[in-house]
Design an enzyme around this catalytic site. Structure first.
Site, PDB file in Angstrom:
ATOM      1  N   ASP A  18      -2.143   6.039  -5.864  1.00 46.11           N
ATOM      2  CA  ASP A  18      -2.352   5.029  -4.824  1.00 46.11           C
ATOM      3  C   ASP A  18      -2.567   3.657  -5.415  1.00 46.11           C
ATOM      4  O   ASP A  18      -3.512   3.437  -6.178  1.00 46.11           O
ATOM      5  CB  ASP A  18      -3.550   5.410  -3.954  1.00 46.11           C
ATOM      6  CG  ASP A  18      -3.792   4.378  -2.864  1.00 46.11           C
ATOM      7  OD1 ASP A  18      -2.843   4.041  -2.138  1.00 46.11           O
ATOM      8  OD2 ASP A  18      -4.922   3.876  -2.761  1.00 46.11           O
ATOM      9  N   ASP A  50       0.824  -1.202   0.000  1.00 38.77           N
ATOM     10  CA  ASP A  50       0.000   0.000   0.000  1.00 38.77           C
ATOM     11  C   ASP A  50       0.862   1.258   0.000  1.00 38.77           C
ATOM     12  O   ASP A  50       1.551   1.546   0.979  1.00 38.77           O
ATOM     13  CB  ASP A  50      -0.905  -0.002   1.221  1.00 38.77           C
ATOM     14  CG  ASP A  50      -2.065   0.973   1.096  1.00 38.77           C
ATOM     15  OD1 ASP A  50      -2.129   1.680   0.079  1.00 38.77           O
ATOM     16  OD2 ASP A  50      -2.896   1.018   2.009  1.00 38.77           O
TER      17      ASP A  50
END
Length: 452
Positions: free
Chosen positions: A333, A104
């Site tokens: 992201d 992440d």
């Protein structure tokens, strides 16, 4: 719940981040000294890289907590994608024990479930461990020859839907691929309310230290949001230990086939996470280096780096308009499947599908014919045009009650730029580029991939 509702929920909740408990102050975006393109960095090949080999649905907690961030109520929200969005996984070793973890770029902590953890439902009622659906029985620090406890500290994240992760803190050797980080601070989750996927047992966060979630003391109920004991995420520790020679980590995400997206949570060819240089995939000579955009905290701290936010020159498609307000920036992201643009731009783009996409208000989602003609779409960043393949702008979303296949647009509503909403370029964009992050000089180099 019908298959279509399950899968639509898995892709298309319009909020797409998560954060800590009740916030104590807010943030606003602030540009660095320049937001213009910089001299394009010449990137070395990566010293270390590891394949991304699994993709599973995300948990539901991310929805409500981007809402807090998007309304300016949280200083330490951790961006991580739509509720039940897809997340990329990889394998790591912690203290000699093997785990599959989430990768992440929108959060910073490294954490794993601890052996013997207590599991709770979302009302904090105790449940069997299997209810939390971690992918293992957890980390047993007594078997590690390198583990060291960090006394009087606690790891603590609480989410808006009732999920939480609490536990002690320690240091251990974390190995990813061939890269070994000897003294990485990690959270050991011994209490969890968690809607797991049965595969991952933790998370590898790659964002900035200001988003970490360790606090002084051992009582999580006494923790105060905004007063965390900030520490180095894994790649920052690798740099401080001189495990890598160059301050780059790089991500190349593969889209996988339409069939895999529709029918399988497992794909053995999902790209690479690389350290020390650019990820090992084929690229073109189209590249740009731009500065990371900083944030100012209400507490008075200025130009703080939280997410990998970049300046957007323009979104290029027939009928597009120049972005305004907060729509001039977007967060890169890996944990967000879709692109979330300012509402007016998303509406304009989706009207160009043939036949046009259909907006379903109660799901805040643009649905599209699975065989529609996809309008060309590019993003101009740092004065350079990066093209998004048409294959990324139609995604499968299950079937309706009659068994008819449903699809959604890869470009969805992200909010109103006049309200300082945050916008995201997710995997729909990232499938087409290699993104290389220089965490030392706070620059990002985006390189167009060769079509695949």
């Amino acid at each position: 719940m019908t298959p279509v509702l399950l899968l639509v929920a898995a892709l298309l909740v319009s909020a797409h981040a998560y954060g800590e408990r009740e916030p104590s102050y807010n943030i606003r975006r602030v540009a660095p000294l320049t937001s213009a393109a910089l001299a394009t960095e010449v990137l070395p090949a990566a010293q270390f890289f590891v394949p991304l080999t699994e993709k599973v649905p995300r948990q539901t907690y991310k929805k409500k907590l981007l809402e807090a961030l998007r309304t300016g109520l949280s200083t330490t929200a951790v961006l991580a994608g739509s509720a039940n969005d897809n997340q990329y996984l990889t394998n790591v070793t912690v203290g000699g024990e093997n785990f599959t973890v989430i990768v992440d770029t929108g959060s910073s902590d490294t954490w794993v479930a601890q052996k013997g953890f207590e599991c709770f439902n979302l009302t904090s009622f105790p449940e069997k461990q299997s209810y939390c659906a971690f992918g293992s029985s957890g980390f047993d620090e007594s078997k590690s020859k390198t583990f060291a406890s960090y006394p009087d500290k606690n790891f603590n994240i609480t989410y808006g839907d009732g999920e939480f992760l609490n536990g002690p803190v320690g240091f251990d050797t974390v190995i990813i691929g061939d890269m070994a980080v000897n003294k990485q601070e990690i959270g050991l989750v011994n209490k969890a309310a968690w809607n797991g996927d049965g595969i991952n047992s933790g998370l590898l966060g790659l964002a900035y230290p200001e988003l970490t979630s360790v606090y002084n003391g051992t009582d999580p109920d006494s923790d105060v949001s905004g007063e965390s004991d900030t520490y180095n995420p894994l790649f920052f520790t690798a740099l401080s230990e001189r495990v890598v020679s160059n301050p780059y980590f790089s991500v190349a995400l593969n889209r996988g086939s339409f069939k895999h997206q529709e029918n399988s949570s497992y794909d053995t060819n999902l790209g690479y996470l690389a350290f020390g240089g650019i990820a090992p995939v084929n690229t073109t000579n189209i590249s740009a280096t731009i500065p990371v955009q900083g944030y100012t905290l209400k507490s008075g701290l200025s130009n703080q780096y939280l997410f990998y936010t970049v300046e957007i020159d323009s979104y290029i498609f027939n009928g597009s308009a120049a972005p305004t307000g907060s729509g001039k920036q977007a967060i890169l992201d890996t944990g967000t499947t879709l692109n979330y643009l300012p509402n007016a731009l998303a509406k304009a783009y989706n009207s160009k599908f043939v036949p046009p996409a259909t907006y379903v208000a109660d799901q805040d989602t643009y649905f599209v014919d699975c065989n529609a003609t996809v309008p060309a779409f590019s993003v101009n960043i740092g004065g350079t045009k990066f093209t998004i393949d048409a294959a990324d702008n139609i995604l499968p979303a299950g079937t309706d009650s009659n068994g008819n296949e449903l699809c959604v647009s890869g470009t969805q509503n992200g909010g109103d730029p006049s309200d300082t909403d945050l916008f995201i370029l997710g995997d729909v964009f990232l499938h087409n580029v290699v993104v290389t992050f220089n965490v030392q000089s706070n620059k990002i180099t985006i390189t167009q991939r060769t079509a695949y």
